[in-house]
Enzyme design. Structure first.
Site, short mmCIF file in Angstrom:
data_model
loop_
_atom_site.label_atom_id
_atom_site.label_comp_id
_atom_site.label_asym_id
_atom_site.label_seq_id
_atom_site.Cartn_x
_atom_site.Cartn_y
_atom_site.Cartn_z
N GLU A 393 -31.97 27.46 -14.62
CA GLU A 393 -32.02 26.15 -15.31
C GLU A 393 -32.23 26.37 -16.80
O GLU A 393 -33.04 27.21 -17.20
CB GLU A 393 -33.20 25.29 -14.84
CG GLU A 393 -33.04 24.62 -13.52
CD GLU A 393 -34.24 23.76 -13.16
OE1 GLU A 393 -34.84 23.15 -14.07
OE2 GLU A 393 -34.56 23.72 -11.96
C1 FCB Z 1 -37.56 21.65 -14.37
C2 FCB Z 1 -37.31 21.17 -12.94
C3 FCB Z 1 -36.07 20.35 -12.80
C4 FCB Z 1 -35.86 19.39 -13.95
C5 FCB Z 1 -36.00 20.09 -15.27
C6 FCB Z 1 -35.77 19.23 -16.46
O1 FCB Z 1 -38.89 22.01 -14.54
O2 FCB Z 1 -37.17 22.28 -12.10
O3 FCB Z 1 -36.10 19.68 -11.56
O4 FCB Z 1 -36.70 18.32 -13.83
O5 FCB Z 1 -37.30 20.68 -15.35
#
Ligand code: FCB
Length: 485
Positions: A393
């Protein structure tokens, strides 16, 4: 004597300046090419990524799916929502990804993506303990089929903050006798989908789940300042990860074909004043509690958690260092920590550093800090050598879409540098997220999507700032196609 003191002071000042410059340069790069004091000439077009790199987007079931075809299932989050989300918002049908997955996978293809990270909704699959909903399982088979049809590699997460209410009501991960239910669910899901997926994330950001649920209280179960509960939940999540890994490898038809990892968020805790020993001390303490103790566990098999005013917790599991075929790194930004004797906790988190660091903020209270992504990759390489990394992410909340382009440009540059200069084995990058979605405590206020979603019509529109992502993917994938022909 006077001259001697002057010389001594000058030497001390030069030494301090030299030391500060070194610290500063390791924390902040000089992005402005016009700056005559630049230490590094930054050309953000100068990026390259490995040939087999995965380019994708990431999501979590609860944040984008909506209830699907049946009555909404009950979970820790469905029960938590009514009074706890900003402006009383509720998740509702979210962006209806459950029904619109084909359209969304098409959008991934349009961007040039070749991978997608998503989570299985445990609450929908097992609304009653021990009874799997076959329609929901069939739905995920359809999603996986569609991904394969579009040549998109799936990465599946078993736990992304949400669990069925029956699990929550038994104190979820606070009670170690509950772990078996989650471990059984994860291994059963692996058995169900093992022919359609080869990349598996056990648990998303255990320390964020713990800090939201047991420190700040902004996540269910909403407990505040409970360090002893927090460390126990963390211990149980880490133990569950190890057991899931071993359980999957023991039951898989082709164990070597499957890569399993935990998803670790690294939000560095940096001292607000690098020369203030109290800022340094507190930032290190927090960094260890949120990051260091987990990385140590996976490096050594031994977990040691300590915070002033709480009972230290230690345990060992010699299997731990062998249970990550990769590590998922979620990276957003860093925190600046300042000692403040007037706060009950004796410190405060400062979100801006106007006097030195770049102060450009995202809509979340996170500064733009691409250097931190580089640092996090290097840290993983140093602390968990030989464990490949996926950026599971990374993204920006940017309602006005006036920083997304810059964000992508700089973070992808930092990532390329981590790979090419520091030699980090990073195998993929998943932007958070394809579309806007329900951002937990912040509700729909935060706009992370590459695609803007009109929540009334569900119409998706590519944001201008997102086009850079598409260009980078296309450029890099084309480069290798050219080489092949
Ligand atoms: C992370 C989470 C994800 C999302 C992002 C912005 O910490 O894993 O679900 O909310 O932040």
């Amino acid at each position: 004597m006077f001259a001697f003191v002057i010389i001594l002071l000058s030497v001390a000042l030069i030494a301090i300046k030299w030391y500060l410059t070194r610290i500063y340069a390791s924390l902040y790069w000089c992005w402005d090419n016009g700056n005559e004091e630049k230490r590094i000439s930054i050309d953000t077009d100068d990026v390259s990524f490995p040939q087999s790199f995965l380019w994708g987007t990431a999501s979590a079931a609860y944040q984008c799916e909506g209830p699907g075809d049946k009555a909404p299932t009950k979970s820790n989050w469905s029960e938590w929502e009514p009074q706890h989300i900003k402006h009383g918002q509720q998740c509702g049908i979210a962006v209806d990804h459950y029904h619109r997955y084909k359209e969304d996978i098409e959008l991934m293809s349009t961007l040039g993506c070749n991978a997608y990270r998503f989570s299985l909704a445990w609450d929908k699959i097992e609304p009653v303990e021990g009874q799997y909903d076959q329609d929901v399982l069939a739905h995920y088979h359809d999603v996986l089929k569609e991904l394969h049809r579009q040549s998109i590699v799936p990465m599946v997460t078993f736990h992304h903050f949400v669990q069925p209410l029956w699990f929550e009501e038994r104190s979820s991960f606070l009670n170690s006798t509950n772990l078996s239910a989650f471990i059984r669910f994860s291994i059963d899901m692996f058995k169900e989908f093992q022919d359609e997926c080869h990349l598996w994330c056990t648990i998303n950001e255990p320390e964020v789940y713990v800090s939201g649920g047991y420190f700040t209280g902004i996540f269910p179960p909403g407990r505040k300042s409970q360090p002893n509960e927090a460390s126990l939940v963390l211990q149980n999540l880490l133990q569950a990860h190890v057991d899931i890994y071993d359980g999957i490898k023991a039951t898989a038809r082709q164990p070597d074909q499957h890569s399993i990892g935990i998803v670790k968020d690294i939000f560095q805790f940096d001292p607000y004043h690098p020369l203030n020993p109290l800022d340094v001390y507190i930032s290190r303490l927090l960094d260890y509690a949120m990051n260091g103790c987990i990385l140590d566990f996976f490096r050594t098999g031994s977990f040691k958690w300590k915070m002033p005013g709480s009972t230290p917790r230690t345990f060992t599991n010699p299997r731990a260092p062998h249970t990550n075929d990769f590590i998922g790194l979620n990276y957003y930004s860093h925190f600046l920590v300042r000692f403040n004797p007037f706060k009950p906790s004796s410190f405060e988190i400062v979100h801006r550093q106007d006097d030195s660091g770049p102060s450009l903020m995202t809509d979340m209270a996170y500064p733009l800090y691409p250097e931190g992504l580089y640092r996090a990759c290097v840290r993983l390489k140093d602390e968990l050598p030989r464990v490949p990394i996926y950026i599971t992410e990374n993204g920006i909340a940017d309602r006005c879409d006036d920083r997304r382009h810059l964000f992508l440009r700089r973070y992808l540059y930092a990532l390329s540098r981590a790979i090419n200069e520091a030699g980090c084995d990073v195998r993929g990058y998943f932007y958070w997220s394809l579309t806007d979605n329900f951002e937990w405590a912040e509700g729909y206020d935060m706009k992370f999507g590459l695609y803007d979603v009109n929540l009334q019509t569900q119409e998706r529109t590519l944001r201008d700032g997102a086009k850079y992502f598409q260009q980078v993917i296309q450029k890099h994938r084309a480069k290798y196609q050219k080489k092949i022909t």
